[in-house]
Design an enzyme around this catalytic site. Structure first.
Site, PDB file in Angstrom:
ATOM      1  CE  LYS A  93      27.570   8.224  -9.368  1.00 46.29           C
ATOM      2  NZ  LYS A  93      28.700   7.260  -9.288  1.00 46.29           N
ATOM      3  CB  SER A 133      20.272   2.028  -6.975  1.00 44.89           C
ATOM      4  OG  SER A 133      21.460   1.336  -6.982  1.00 44.89           O
ATOM      5  CE1 TYR A 157      23.465   5.699  -3.612  1.00 52.45           C
ATOM      6  CE2 TYR A 157      24.025   3.414  -3.970  1.00 52.45           C
ATOM      7  CZ  TYR A 157      23.444   4.359  -4.515  1.00 52.45           C
ATOM      8  OH  TYR A 157      23.229   4.374  -5.827  1.00 52.45           O
ATOM      9  CE  LYS A 161      20.242   6.491  -5.005  1.00 49.19           C
ATOM     10  NZ  LYS A 161      19.589   7.773  -5.753  1.00 49.19           N
TER      11      LYS A 161
HETATM   12  C1  UD1 Z   1      28.329  -0.081  -6.916  1.00 47.33           C
HETATM   13  C2  UD1 Z   1      27.504  -0.049  -5.654  1.00 47.33           C
HETATM   14  C3  UD1 Z   1      26.161   0.321  -5.728  1.00 47.33           C
HETATM   15  C4  UD1 Z   1      25.625   1.358  -6.661  1.00 47.33           C
HETATM   16  C5  UD1 Z   1      26.466   1.485  -7.933  1.00 47.33           C
HETATM   17  C6  UD1 Z   1      26.558   3.027  -8.523  1.00 47.33           C
HETATM   18  C7  UD1 Z   1      28.910  -1.389  -4.308  1.00 47.33           C
HETATM   19  C8  UD1 Z   1      29.103  -2.559  -3.516  1.00 47.33           C
HETATM   20  N1  UD1 Z   1      27.912  -1.182  -4.946  1.00 47.33           N
HETATM   21  O1  UD1 Z   1      27.686  -0.989  -7.747  1.00 47.33           O
HETATM   22  O2  UD1 Z   1      25.385   0.245  -4.803  1.00 47.33           O
HETATM   23  O3  UD1 Z   1      24.424   1.678  -6.859  1.00 47.33           O
HETATM   24  O4  UD1 Z   1      27.768   1.239  -7.759  1.00 47.33           O
HETATM   25  O5  UD1 Z   1      27.029   3.155  -9.603  1.00 47.33           O
HETATM   26  O6  UD1 Z   1      29.682  -0.438  -4.240  1.00 47.33           O
HETATM   27  N2  UD1 Z   1      35.395  -3.635  -9.305  1.00 47.33           N
HETATM   28  C9  UD1 Z   1      36.731  -4.054  -9.592  1.00 47.33           C
HETATM   29  N3  UD1 Z   1      37.553  -3.128  -9.401  1.00 47.33           N
HETATM   30  C10 UD1 Z   1      37.298  -1.783  -9.291  1.00 47.33           C
HETATM   31  C11 UD1 Z   1      36.046  -1.500  -9.314  1.00 47.33           C
HETATM   32  C12 UD1 Z   1      34.916  -2.340  -9.341  1.00 47.33           C
HETATM   33  O7  UD1 Z   1      36.947  -5.343  -9.662  1.00 47.33           O
HETATM   34  O8  UD1 Z   1      38.204  -0.846  -8.947  1.00 47.33           O
HETATM   35  C13 UD1 Z   1      34.247  -4.888  -9.537  1.00 47.33           C
HETATM   36  C14 UD1 Z   1      33.240  -4.802  -8.487  1.00 47.33           C
HETATM   37  O9  UD1 Z   1      33.901  -5.541  -7.298  1.00 47.33           O
HETATM   38  C15 UD1 Z   1      32.068  -5.266  -8.923  1.00 47.33           C
HETATM   39  C16 UD1 Z   1      32.155  -4.689 -10.397  1.00 47.33           C
HETATM   40  O10 UD1 Z   1      33.499  -4.421 -10.559  1.00 47.33           O
HETATM   41  O11 UD1 Z   1      31.979  -6.805  -9.122  1.00 47.33           O
HETATM   42  C17 UD1 Z   1      31.208  -3.552 -10.513  1.00 47.33           C
HETATM   43  O12 UD1 Z   1      31.684  -2.487  -9.481  1.00 47.33           O
HETATM   44  P1  UD1 Z   1      31.084  -1.207  -9.533  1.00 47.33           P
HETATM   45  O13 UD1 Z   1      31.318  -0.505 -10.612  1.00 47.33           O
HETATM   46  O14 UD1 Z   1      31.591  -0.544  -8.197  1.00 47.33           O
HETATM   47  O15 UD1 Z   1      29.504  -1.251  -9.379  1.00 47.33           O
HETATM   48  P2  UD1 Z   1      28.406  -2.203  -8.240  1.00 47.33           P
HETATM   49  O16 UD1 Z   1      29.483  -2.576  -7.195  1.00 47.33           O
HETATM   50  O17 UD1 Z   1      27.758  -3.198  -9.054  1.00 47.33           O
END
Ligand code: UD1
Length: 350
Positions: A93, A133, A157, A161
């Protein structure tokens, strides 16, 4: 409620969402068999589930080390137990890894699931709850995301899905005996209230909350906030975070629905709270829950990220009778409880 005579196969049951769901399945009286290859999990998590379930209920839990790509493993599991339904979590994932190694993702997620469908058909178990997802909404033009939106994938990924949802629809269409529920998770976070089970990703976390957690316990120095110029109130991106216990209960509701609804067909449901929270709001909520300062660095947007994604929750409420109970405060409280009790996850510090 689940009867002791009903057995559920849970693929990927040693993982984050799997462990919490298995515990709830045991708590309502199901028998559970886990198959997991421990690719991104450890067997200690299953031991913790046994402890939380207690001696009596944990007798209803069996663990198989096995890989869905290996038909011998499937034959072993299916020939030993007659399953009433399957909850299928197993899969890779990590978005970034899927871009670098698409073959690995297609092989693991597609072949594994096709084999699972084959064995379910062969052994006459045609009821599946599938881990999908919110990634299948791509960069949604409108929010909240409604289940009948047009679907779109942004990376390999996400395509696994999306393809698997389509495959499930085709299989059900060809043989209406199948009952399939596709659960589209938004952003699962938090942990069981005991702090004994939680998310424990191998390597540097890709997702926001595990990353924040590792900063809080001192494993990582600071959080990179990906994007501070989004058209949102504080400039950071908005997601629908959902407590993993709510998610687990959503699976119980889905299993019950599958048992009671002969004409469910292949039906998708969002599992989210319907509320959006920004990255900076999550950081603030975690700081409050933990009493720890989370140093941040404002960074450019992460490629492929959407501005705001959150769920429409109406269908799940109306048809599954399920809705999320916990808010961001409880998610952070429980995640911190898990983190502070298990700063190095299931492993002891090396
Ligand atoms: C991500 C995946 C999604 C997957 C899900 C699984 C992407 C583009 N999408 O969702 O396909 O189903 O995880 O759990 O990767 N963020 C930060 N700093 C970090 C990590 C994240 O600022 O170190 C921000 C991201 O930019 C985003 C938010 O936090 O705006 C959530 O990020 P994340 O937890 O990775 O989830 P998704 O991106 O929504």
């Amino acid at each position: 409620m689940g009867s002791e005579t009903q057995s559920i196969l849970v693929t990927g049951g040693a993982g984050f969402i799997g462990t919490h769901t298995v515990l709830q399945l045991l708590n309502v009286g199901f028998k559970v068999v886990i198959i997991d290859n421990l690719d991104n999990s450890v067997e200690e998590s299953v031991q913790r589930v046994r402890e939380l379930a207690g001696t009596d209920r944990s007798r209803n839990l069996q663990f198989y080390l096995g890989d869905l790509r290996n038909k011998e493993d499937l034959e072993k599991v299916f020939s030993q137990t007659r399953f009433d339904a399957v909850i299928h979590f197993a899969g890779l994932k990590a978005v970034g890894e899927s871009v670098a190694k698409p073959g690995l993702y297609y092989n693991n997620n597609l072949i594994g699931t096709l084999n699972l469908f084959e064995f379910m058909g062969k052994y006459g178990c045609k009821k599946m709850v599938f881990s999908s997802s919110a990634t299948v909404y791509g960069q949604p033009e409108k929010i909240p995301c409604v289940e009948d939106f047009q679907l779109m994938a942004m990376n390999p990924y996400g395509r696994t899905k999306l393809f698997l949802e389509e495959i499930a629809r085709d299989i059900q269409k060809a043989d209406p005996d199948w009952r399939i529920v596709l659960l589209r998770y938004f952003n699962p976070v938090g942990a069981h209230i005991s702090g004994q089970i939680g998310e424990d990703p191998k390597g540097i976390p890709n997702n926001l909350m595990p990353y924040i957690q590792q900063v809080a316990v001192g494993r990582l120095p600071e959080l990179s906030v990906f994007g501070y110029d989004y058209p949102t109130e504080d400039g950071s991106a908005i997601r629908d975070y959902i407590h993993v216990m709510d998610l687990a209960d959503g699976h119980i509701a889905a299993v019950q629905k599958i048992f009671t609804t002969a004409d469910i067909g292949c039906r998708a449901y969002n599992l989210g709270t319907g509320k959006g929270t920004s990255v900076l709001e999550m950081v603030a909520a975690f700081e409050k829950a933990s009493g720890k300062k989370i140093p941040i660095k404002l960074c450019p947007r992460r490629p492929g990220d959407a501005t705001a994604v959150y769920a429409s929750t109406e269908r799940a409420l109306k048809e599954l009778g399920w809705k999320a109970r916990y808010g961001v405060e409880e998610m952070c409280r429980d995640q911190w409880n898990w983190a502070s009790k298990n700063p190095w996850g299931y492993q002891s510090q090396t």
